[in-house]
Enzyme design. Sequence first.
Site, mmCIF file in Angstrom:
data_model
loop_
_atom_site.group_PDB
_atom_site.id
_atom_site.type_symbol
_atom_site.label_atom_id
_atom_site.label_comp_id
_atom_site.label_asym_id
_atom_site.label_seq_id
_atom_site.Cartn_x
_atom_site.Cartn_y
_atom_site.Cartn_z
ATOM 1 N N ARG A 121 0.846 -1.189 0.000
ATOM 2 C CA ARG A 121 0.000 0.000 0.000
ATOM 3 C C ARG A 121 0.883 1.240 0.000
ATOM 4 O O ARG A 121 1.981 1.228 0.588
ATOM 5 C CB ARG A 121 -0.868 0.029 1.266
ATOM 6 C CG ARG A 121 -2.015 -0.937 1.250
ATOM 7 C CD ARG A 121 -3.120 -0.464 0.298
ATOM 8 N NE ARG A 121 -4.293 -1.313 0.350
ATOM 9 C CZ ARG A 121 -4.561 -2.276 -0.533
ATOM 10 N NH1 ARG A 121 -3.739 -2.527 -1.523
ATOM 11 N NH2 ARG A 121 -5.670 -2.976 -0.428
ATOM 12 N N HIS A 124 -1.056 0.620 -9.765
ATOM 13 C CA HIS A 124 -1.764 -0.312 -8.853
ATOM 14 C C HIS A 124 -2.350 -1.498 -9.636
ATOM 15 O O HIS A 124 -3.540 -1.806 -9.542
ATOM 16 C CB HIS A 124 -2.871 0.432 -8.077
ATOM 17 C CG HIS A 124 -3.280 -0.273 -6.816
ATOM 18 N ND1 HIS A 124 -3.601 0.390 -5.641
ATOM 19 C CD2 HIS A 124 -3.433 -1.594 -6.529
ATOM 20 C CE1 HIS A 124 -3.942 -0.496 -4.716
ATOM 21 N NE2 HIS A 124 -3.844 -1.715 -5.236
HETATM 22 C C1 OXD Z 1 -5.964 -5.536 -3.291
HETATM 23 C C2 OXD Z 1 -5.424 -4.513 -4.189
HETATM 24 O O1 OXD Z 1 -5.960 -5.341 -2.078
HETATM 25 O O2 OXD Z 1 -5.750 -4.543 -5.395
HETATM 26 O O3 OXD Z 1 -6.390 -6.582 -3.793
HETATM 27 O O4 OXD Z 1 -4.669 -3.657 -3.749
#
Ligand code: OXD
Length: 308
Positions: free
Chosen positions: A223, A271
Site C-alpha cells: 500500500r 496499482h
Molecule cells: C488488493 C489490491 O488489495 O488490489 O487486492 O490492492
Amino acid sequence: MALLYKSAAERGRVWKDLFAAHAPELDFRIWPDVGDSADIRYLAAWVLSPELLASLPNLEVIFSVGAGIDQLDLGLVPDHVQVVRMIEPLLIKGMAEYVALATLALHRNLIDYMAGQRERCWAPLEMLPACDRRVSIMGLGTMGRAAVEMLRPFGFQLAGWSQSERSAEGVQSFAGAESLESFLAQSDILICLLPLTPQTRGILCRKTFDRLPRGAGLINVARGGHLVEQDLLHALGEGQISAAIVDVLTEEPPARDHPFWGHPRILMTPHIASQTGAQSGGLAVLENVLRHQRGEPMIGLVQKETGY
Ligand code: OXD
C-alpha cells in the site's frame, strides 16, 4: 436473504451468474439496486461509507473484493459484522508474477538500461549471479509465500520478515521488531507485501532505508501508506537506494506534478500488481458464503484487532 455487490460492474455481472447457478436461494443484488435493505446479509465491496453501513441493519459479513482490507475502514464496521479479505488463486498468482518481474528488473539493472536507452548510451554493467543477490520479503502471508515460491527457482538468497513467527521453505525467516535491523542489513532487494496497519504505516522510511546495504533496490506492492515518499526520494538522491519499483502510492492517481512520474530511478505502475479474477474471485466469495451458512470458518477472515 441477499448479497449486495458494490464494485466494478462487469465483474458484478459475472458473480451474479455464478451465484444464480450455485446459490439460487441467495438474491445477488448489484448496487445501487439494493431493494429491501433488510434482506442484505452479505456485502461485497472495495470501500465502505458510513451511510451504506447504516442502511444495512441485518448485515453479517463484509467481503473485500481485494486482498487488502485497510481501504474498508474497519472503524466503521459494527463489532458483530465479520470482515473477510479476498484470497483467490488468480490474485495471488498475479502478485507473485509481478514480484518476480520487479525483482528480476532490479536484479538485472533494467532501470539503468532504460535510462541508457533514453540517453543513447550503450553501457553494459557487470552481471551479479542470482545466488549472490539477497532478496527479502516483508510479509510472509499468502501473497508473500506465493512470491517466495515464484522466486525460488531463480536461486536468490531469500529472506522473509513478519510481525510474528512464520516460516517458508528455503527462506531465512525473521520475526518481530527486534529482528528488523538484522533483516534489513542483509536485503539487497527489499519487497514490501505487508498488510497496512497502524504498526506498518510508514515502515518504508528513512530509518529503514539507512539500515539497508548501500545501493539496495526497493519494491512496494503493498500500500502507498507503507512508504514515506519523501524519504524514498532522499534515499535515491543519496544513492542509499539505487532504484525503486512502486505499484501503489499514497494518493492514487498521483498528481501530475508528483515527483515519481519523471524520476529516472523509479519505475511506477498504476496499482496493477494484481487484480481479482472475475470468475475465481466470485467463486472464492461463493465458497465463503456457503461456509458461513454451514457455520464453518471462512477463508480470509480478518482479525479486527490486528487488521489482517
Ligand atoms: C488488493 C489490491 O488489495 O488490489 O487486492 O490492492
